[in-house]
Design a protein around this motif. Structure first.
Motif, PDB file in Angstrom:
ATOM      1  N   GLY A  77      67.052  37.355 -52.704  1.00  0.00           N
ATOM      2  CA  GLY A  77      66.473  36.973 -51.429  1.00  0.00           C
ATOM      3  C   GLY A  77      64.963  36.843 -51.478  1.00  0.00           C
ATOM      4  N   PHE A  78      64.434  36.251 -52.544  1.00  0.00           N
ATOM      5  CA  PHE A  78      62.986  36.112 -52.703  1.00  0.00           C
ATOM      6  C   PHE A  78      62.440  34.961 -51.854  1.00  0.00           C
ATOM      7  N   ALA A  79      61.166  35.077 -51.476  1.00  0.00           N
ATOM      8  CA  ALA A  79      60.543  34.076 -50.625  1.00  0.00           C
ATOM      9  C   ALA A  79      60.398  32.745 -51.360  1.00  0.00           C
ATOM     10  N   ARG A  80      60.453  31.675 -50.594  1.00  0.00           N
ATOM     11  CA  ARG A  80      60.313  30.332 -51.171  1.00  0.00           C
ATOM     12  C   ARG A  80      58.838  29.949 -51.228  1.00  0.00           C
ATOM     13  N   ASP A  81      58.106  30.679 -52.056  1.00  0.00           N
ATOM     14  CA  ASP A  81      56.697  30.402 -52.291  1.00  0.00           C
ATOM     15  C   ASP A  81      56.330  30.944 -53.665  1.00  0.00           C
ATOM     16  N   GLU A  82      55.070  30.795 -54.069  1.00  0.00           N
ATOM     17  CA  GLU A  82      54.666  31.229 -55.406  1.00  0.00           C
ATOM     18  C   GLU A  82      54.850  32.726 -55.599  1.00  0.00           C
ATOM     19  N   GLN A  83      54.541  33.490 -54.558  1.00  0.00           N
ATOM     20  CA  GLN A  83      54.700  34.935 -54.669  1.00  0.00           C
ATOM     21  C   GLN A  83      56.162  35.299 -54.860  1.00  0.00           C
ATOM     22  N   GLY A  84      57.056  34.643 -54.136  1.00  0.00           N
ATOM     23  CA  GLY A  84      58.480  34.906 -54.284  1.00  0.00           C
ATOM     24  C   GLY A  84      58.981  34.539 -55.669  1.00  0.00           C
ATOM     25  N   ALA A  85      58.461  33.436 -56.214  1.00  0.00           N
ATOM     26  CA  ALA A  85      58.861  33.023 -57.563  1.00  0.00           C
ATOM     27  C   ALA A  85      58.410  34.042 -58.600  1.00  0.00           C
ATOM     28  N   GLN A  86      57.194  34.586 -58.437  1.00  0.00           N
ATOM     29  CA  GLN A  86      56.702  35.593 -59.368  1.00  0.00           C
ATOM     30  C   GLN A  86      57.536  36.868 -59.302  1.00  0.00           C
ATOM     31  N   SER A  87      57.871  37.293 -58.096  1.00  0.00           N
ATOM     32  CA  SER A  87      58.676  38.501 -57.945  1.00  0.00           C
ATOM     33  C   SER A  87      60.064  38.304 -58.535  1.00  0.00           C
ATOM     34  N   ALA A  88      60.653  37.126 -58.292  1.00  0.00           N
ATOM     35  CA  ALA A  88      61.967  36.828 -58.860  1.00  0.00           C
ATOM     36  C   ALA A  88      61.905  36.866 -60.380  1.00  0.00           C
ATOM     37  N   ALA A  89      60.906  36.218 -60.956  1.00  0.00           N
ATOM     38  CA  ALA A  89      60.788  36.162 -62.413  1.00  0.00           C
ATOM     39  C   ALA A  89      60.640  37.553 -63.017  1.00  0.00           C
ATOM     40  N   ALA A  90      59.842  38.414 -62.387  1.00  0.00           N
ATOM     41  CA  ALA A  90      59.633  39.764 -62.903  1.00  0.00           C
ATOM     42  C   ALA A  90      60.944  40.552 -62.909  1.00  0.00           C
ATOM     43  N   ASN A  91      61.684  40.484 -61.815  1.00  0.00           N
ATOM     44  CA  ASN A  91      62.952  41.213 -61.735  1.00  0.00           C
ATOM     45  C   ASN A  91      64.003  40.628 -62.665  1.00  0.00           C
ATOM     46  N   TYR A  92      64.017  39.312 -62.812  1.00  0.00           N
ATOM     47  CA  TYR A  92      64.994  38.673 -63.687  1.00  0.00           C
ATOM     48  C   TYR A  92      64.704  38.983 -65.155  1.00  0.00           C
ATOM     49  N   ALA A  93      63.421  39.068 -65.514  1.00  0.00           N
ATOM     50  CA  ALA A  93      63.065  39.416 -66.897  1.00  0.00           C
ATOM     51  C   ALA A  93      63.624  40.783 -67.269  1.00  0.00           C
ATOM     52  N   VAL A  94      63.534  41.721 -66.350  1.00  0.00           N
ATOM     53  CA  VAL A  94      64.058  43.069 -66.590  1.00  0.00           C
ATOM     54  C   VAL A  94      65.558  43.027 -66.863  1.00  0.00           C
ATOM     55  N   ALA A  95      66.283  42.232 -66.065  1.00  0.00           N
ATOM     56  CA  ALA A  95      67.739  42.163 -66.225  1.00  0.00           C
ATOM     57  C   ALA A  95      68.147  41.428 -67.498  1.00  0.00           C
ATOM     58  N   LEU A  96      67.402  40.373 -67.848  1.00  0.00           N
ATOM     59  CA  LEU A  96      67.784  39.542 -68.987  1.00  0.00           C
ATOM     60  C   LEU A  96      67.618  40.240 -70.330  1.00  0.00           C
ATOM     61  N   VAL A  97      66.764  41.240 -70.384  1.00  0.00           N
ATOM     62  CA  VAL A  97      66.575  41.965 -71.643  1.00  0.00           C
ATOM     63  C   VAL A  97      66.967  43.423 -71.465  1.00  0.00           C
ATOM     64  N   SER A  98      68.057  43.630 -70.738  1.00  0.00           N
ATOM     65  CA  SER A  98      68.529  44.978 -70.455  1.00  0.00           C
ATOM     66  C   SER A  98      69.616  45.396 -71.426  1.00  0.00           C
ATOM     67  N   ALA A  99      69.852  46.686 -71.516  1.00  0.00           N
ATOM     68  CA  ALA A  99      70.958  47.190 -72.320  1.00  0.00           C
ATOM     69  C   ALA A  99      72.288  46.789 -71.707  1.00  0.00           C
ATOM     70  N   ASP A 100      72.319  46.614 -70.385  1.00  0.00           N
ATOM     71  CA  ASP A 100      73.561  46.235 -69.723  1.00  0.00           C
ATOM     72  C   ASP A 100      74.068  44.875 -70.184  1.00  0.00           C
ATOM     73  N   ILE A 101      73.161  44.006 -70.601  1.00  0.00           N
ATOM     74  CA  ILE A 101      73.593  42.668 -70.996  1.00  0.00           C
ATOM     75  C   ILE A 101      74.386  42.700 -72.303  1.00  0.00           C
ATOM     76  N   LEU A 102      74.352  43.832 -73.002  1.00  0.00           N
ATOM     77  CA  LEU A 102      75.177  43.999 -74.197  1.00  0.00           C
ATOM     78  C   LEU A 102      76.622  44.349 -73.850  1.00  0.00           C
ATOM     79  N   LYS A 103      76.853  44.732 -72.609  1.00  0.00           N
ATOM     80  CA  LYS A 103      78.189  45.130 -72.174  1.00  0.00           C
ATOM     81  C   LYS A 103      78.906  43.907 -71.587  1.00  0.00           C
TER      82      LYS A 103
END
Length: 266
Positions: free
Chosen positions: A92-118
């Protein structure tokens, strides 16, 4: 990581690359690292496939003539983090540059997580983060990348769990974000990250170490949120290592179990 060691995906893992192997930064002589050195991030190969031949380190263009020429402040700014969740991942990130930055930061955490090995968690993560027309392609590539042979090299079973008495650690913390391209329907965001990865436990031959890297995410506005089209990773920028005494394996495992992750926003 054992089943009881899951913590909302707020961890980091290293992925294999289908191209020329690139070992992690030197961290001293460790026997298993000599093997794991041939296992590197798949993100570059994924980005290459998604972008139709563009290399992972191809520089992106600026946001136009009005793009800032100086970096913005590193102090916390902007609105509060989102309150929505898609499974364990903020949404539910905002449709602006700030929302895109917040989305990218949170997605980076998930994409390189230990959970992605499961396998089960990987499916949830891919379907939560990626644009609908990218899900099948990315899920197939990640399932192939995280083969039984790959997990064996990390000391994990076919379900992505560490051996009894061991804790597989892979956790990332974004340090900052930068928008390099932006429109109302798309954005390219670089996320500078640090993280810890390895196996904590008595007798581990792959002890937990730290790393610095920058992830670039191409985002698309889809429906009511930002979704990932492609992503890539490169090393650094990395600071000089300190001579601080390393914590023992029990302290690292306990920290991962007791300290939760964050929702990241400007």
């Amino acid at each position: 990581m054992s089943p009881g060691d899951e913590h909302d995906g707020q961890t980091r893992t290293r992925l294999p690359d289908s191209g020329t192997p690139r070992p992690p930064a030197a961290r001293g002589s460790r026997s298993l690292l000599a093997i794991v050195g041939v296992v590197v991030l798949l993100v570059a190969a994924i980005a290459l496939a998604n972008r139709g031949g563009e290399g992972p380190d191809t520089p992106t263009t600026g946001a136009g003539p009005d793009a800032p020429t100086k970096p913005t402040s590193t102090a916390a700014t902007g609105v509060h983090p989102v309150t929505g969740k898609n499974d364990t991942i903020p949404s539910g990130f905002a449709r602006d540059e700030q929302g895109a930055q917040s989305a990218a930061a949170n997605y980076a955490v998930a994409l390189v997580s230990a959970d992605i090995l499961k396998p089960d968690r990987r499916t949830d993560i891919v379907r939560s983060l990626f644009a609908d027309d990218k899900v099948a392609e990315l899920e197939a590539k990640l399932n192939q990348a995280y083969s039984k042979d790959f997990l064996d090299k990390l000391g994990l079973d076919e379900h992505g769990n560490a051996a009894p008495g061991m804790t597989y650690v892979s956790r990332t913390a974004p340090v900052g974000t930068k928008v390099t391209e932006y429109t109302e329907t798309s954005a390219t965001v670089e996320v500078w990250c640090t993280g810890v990865f390895g196996t904590a436990g008595i007798g581990s031959t792959n002890p937990v170490t730290n790393d610095w890297f920058t992830m670039t995410l191409a985002l698309r506005w889809s429906g009511s949120d930002w979704k990932v089209d492609s992503f890539s990773q490169k090393e650094g920028p990395a600071p000089v290592n300190t001579d601080r005494t390393a914590s023992d394996a029990d302290a690292i495992a306990k920290a991962v179990q007791e300290f939760g992750g964050f929702t990241y926003a400007r």
